[in-house]
Design an enzyme around this catalytic site. Sequence first.
Site, PDB file in Angstrom:
ATOM      1  N   GLY A   1      45.890  79.961  63.010  1.00  0.00           N
ATOM      2  CA  GLY A   1      46.654  79.325  63.519  1.00  0.00           C
ATOM      3  C   GLY A   1      47.979  79.488  62.655  1.00  0.00           C
ATOM      4  O   GLY A   1      48.356  80.616  62.180  1.00  0.00           O
ATOM      5  N   SER A   2      48.786  78.294  62.701  1.00  0.00           N
ATOM      6  CA  SER A   2      50.209  78.511  62.163  1.00  0.00           C
ATOM      7  C   SER A   2      50.195  78.903  60.626  1.00  0.00           C
ATOM      8  O   SER A   2      51.359  79.086  60.145  1.00  0.00           O
ATOM      9  CB  SER A   2      51.153  77.144  62.452  1.00  0.00           C
ATOM     10  OG  SER A   2      50.978  76.938  63.934  1.00  0.00           O
TER      11      SER A   2
END
Length: 482
Positions: A212-213
């Site tokens: 993810g981020s």
Amino acid sequence: MNKTIRRAAAFTLLLVFALLLRATWVQAYEAKALADDTHNRRNTMERYARPLGDIVVAGSPVTGSKRSRSGDLRYQRTYLDGELYAAVTGYGSQAYGANQLEGVYAGVLDGTDPRLRDPLDALTGKRAEPGDVLTTIDPAVQKAGFDALGDTKGAAVALDPRTGRVLAMVSTPSFDPSDIAGTTDGAVWKKLTGDADKPLVNRAIRQPVAPGSTFKLVVAAAALEDGLYGSVDEPTSSPNPYRLKGTVTDLRNENPSAPCENASIRVALQHSCNNVFGKMAVDLGPDKVRAMAEKFGFNDERQDVPVRAYPSVYPSKTDDAQTALSGIGQFDVTATPLQIAMVSAAIANDGLLAAPHMVSSVVDADGDTLESYEDGKARRVVSSSTAGQLRSAMVTVVEEGTGSRARIGGVEVGGKTGTAQRGVDNSGKPYAWFTSYAKDPRTGEEVAVAVLIEDSGARRAEVSGNGLAAPVARQMMAAALK
């Protein structure tokens, strides 16, 4: 002598010669293979004929041996705080073999490693006294991570950024290796191997998932190193939303009101702007993003700590839309908590990545070193300038952005949250990530941490890196800096 007797004698001599040839072949060429055969019970009997050497944490053994109650295996492995250290020690079982450190250093721990023998032992074949494995684990950090993860399904890794020492490696749910150490533990083994939560899997190094981020740190590093942007405060060229090339799909942000249009890297990390890093990855191109990911350790199939970690992956081929999704840690990008901790550690260590290791040395029965792992053996990943800018932006994430629950009073803390989509069409509950570093200006102590929450039991809407993973990282960082 008649012809029949001569033929019989010749045939008999031929058989004797064949037997001698076969015996010579077995003794000279197949002896080791037969000795090492997993079905050769004599090996197991020899291994457990006396107490094994120990795996040591902070000067104290977390393993031991006890007399077996019955059978031809005299001793059985025991574990102190087995669940707490299972992701470090692995298991040593009379019935199911050994893994993790128990497996990597089996020869040292049972005394069969040739390095343990003195010249006389080598001549007589006498088994040497077993050695010990000294780990880099900090018990306070290990316990902080284990307690903070609690009943959740997840993992955490803490590193000393300057030395590469693994201070903690936690995977939950865990198991007690003592429960499968004997020969009559079939029911427990069946339960563990059949458990859908996979307690025998070390999630910290053996189960890569979408980061993810947290991967946005890698893309930001690539952009600064490439010169695409001169600083973390320079505005980017980032429409909001960003239309994925060749599609009718817009890359939107979790918070629609966040100031993500043309946001700087600092603001984009602070608000975790997908449009900024998706567009940035496309502007850089997949080759440059992949090259930076590999500098941090992605795509390394020989990442040993010294237990072999499964490779974290940045895909080899992507089109523009896939590159954009890869830039926010989705598509086919996968990472272990160890890998994500390495990203924060390199940034914290002024751009130098110290080789991670959770064993400091291996010693013989007299305490003499057989093998040691060098602290601080490092390679440059990014420039000092880039590392400094990323640290500054990560501090903003914690002080003013999505990582507020990682704050520690009087300590410099930088971090990055991540919430990674999971399953077909994001049908599964997301992964919650947090990666961070902390520096105590009073003592000079440093630590880098990555936390993955695979499933906490929380509702889908409540899953976030700040809400679930950051508090675990804060507890571990605080323990490391004490």
